[in-house]
Design an enzyme around this catalytic site. Structure first.
Site, mmCIF file in Angstrom:
data_model
loop_
_atom_site.group_PDB
_atom_site.id
_atom_site.type_symbol
_atom_site.label_atom_id
_atom_site.label_comp_id
_atom_site.label_asym_id
_atom_site.label_seq_id
_atom_site.Cartn_x
_atom_site.Cartn_y
_atom_site.Cartn_z
ATOM 1 N N TYR A 57 0.841 -1.198 0.000
ATOM 2 C CA TYR A 57 0.000 0.000 0.000
ATOM 3 C C TYR A 57 0.875 1.247 0.000
ATOM 4 C CZ TYR A 57 -3.064 3.701 1.648
ATOM 5 O OH TYR A 57 -3.733 4.903 1.782
ATOM 6 N N LYS A 70 1.086 4.327 -2.991
ATOM 7 C CA LYS A 70 0.874 5.756 -2.767
ATOM 8 C C LYS A 70 2.136 6.563 -3.076
ATOM 9 C CE LYS A 70 -3.448 5.627 -1.647
ATOM 10 N NZ LYS A 70 -4.478 6.256 -2.505
#
Length: 248
Positions: free
Chosen positions: A152, A156
Site C-alpha cells: 500500500y 501511494k
C-alpha cells in the site's frame, strides 16, 4: 463560491475523503459527479447534496467502466474542469512476503492503474480546452511508510511520483496536477489500515500524529478545494501533506 460554474468528477465519492471533497465542492458552487462501485450509497449521497450532484456506478480499475464514466459526465454536464482521483484500497497489515498476490494486484489496480485510466480519457478533453485541474489523493504512507503496509505504501509513493510527472508533462496545456497526502482518518479504510479497531491500536496511531487527532473528510475537502480553485493557479506538482504533522 470558489468553484462556481466548475464541474468535478470524484472517484470513490460516496464515502470517506471522497465524500468530504464532493460535499465541499458542491458548497463552493461546483457541479459534481460522484463515481463509486457502491451505486446505492452514491445515489443516496447525491440526493442529500441536491441538484448539483449526480451519481454513477464505476469501477476505476476497468477500462470500459472508466470510459463510460467519462462519457456519461460529458453528456450530462458538457465538460470536466476538475478530476479527483480518490478511489483507493489497501491490504490488511501483514509482513510484506505474506501479502497475497491477489491483494497486491487489487491495491495496484485500484490505486495506480485507475490514475492511468482516468488520464487516458480525461486528459485529452482537458488538452482540447487548454485548462483543467487534477488532484490525486495519495497518503502519508507514500511519504513516511508504516511497517506491515508495504505494498500500500508503495502504491501511494507511485501516486506522488505520478503526480509530479503528470504536472510537468501537462503544464504546457495549462493543466495543473497536484496531490494530497492524508494521514489516517475516520473513513471506511481506517479499520483495514489498523488491522483491528481497538482503543489501544487507535492510541498507537494517534501517538504518531503531533496534532493528536485523525484527519477528517472535511480536512480533505478544504485542502482539495484550495488546490483545485483558481487561488492555486500557480501550484502544480505539489504533494501536500494534510497530516497533522505526522511527516515532520
Amino acid at each position: 463560491m470558489r468553484l462556481k460554474d466548475k464541474t468535478a468528477l470524484v472517484t470513490g465519492g460516496a464515502s470517506g475523503f471522497g465524500a468530504g471533497i464532493a460535499r465541499k465542492f458542491v458548497a463552493e458552487g461546483a457541479r459534481v459527479m460522484i463515481a463509486d462501485l457502491n451505486i446505492a450509497a452514491a445515489e443516496d449521497f447525491a440526493r442529500e447534496l441536491g441538484s448539483a450532484a449526480q451519481a454513477i456506478e464505476a469501477n476505476v480499475a476497468d477500462d470500459a467502466s472508466v470510459q463510460n464514466m467519462v462519457n456519461t459526465m460529458q453528456e450530462s454536464v458538457g465538460s470536466i474542469d476538475i478530476l479527483i482521483n480518490n478511489a483507493g484500497t489497501t491490504h490488511l497489515p501483514a509482513p510484506m512476503e505474506d501479502v497475497t498476490e491477489a491483494d497486491f494486484d487489487k491495491v495496484f489496480m485500484v490505486n495506480c492503474k485507475s490514475v492511468y485510466l482516468t488520464a487516458k480519457y480525461v486528459v485529452p478533453l482537458m488538452k482540447a480546452r487548454k485548462k483543467g485541474a487534477i488532484l490525486n489523493v495519495a497518503s502519508t504512507a507514500g511519504v513516511s511508510p508504516r511497517p506491515r503496509l508495504n505494498w500500500y505504501n508503495a502504491s501511494k509513493g507511485w501516486m506522488n511520483n505520478a503526480t509530479k510527472g503528470m504536472a510537468v508533462e501537462l503544464a504546457p496545456d495549462s493543466i495543473r496536477v497536484n496531490a494530497i497526502n492524508p494521514v489516517a482518518g475516520e473513513t471506511p479504510l481506517l479499520k483495514s489500515f489498523m488491522g483491528e479497531d481497538t482503543p489501544e491500536i487507535r492510541a498507537k496511531f494517534l501517538s504518531t500524529i503531533p496534532l493528536g487527532r485523525f484527519s477528517t473528510p472535511e480536512d480533505m475537502g478544504n485542502a482539495a478545494c484550495y488546490l483545485c480553485s483558481d487561488e492555486a493557479s500557480m501550484l502544480t506538482g505539489v504533494c501536500m501533506e494534510v497530516d497533522g504533522g505526522r511527516c515532520i
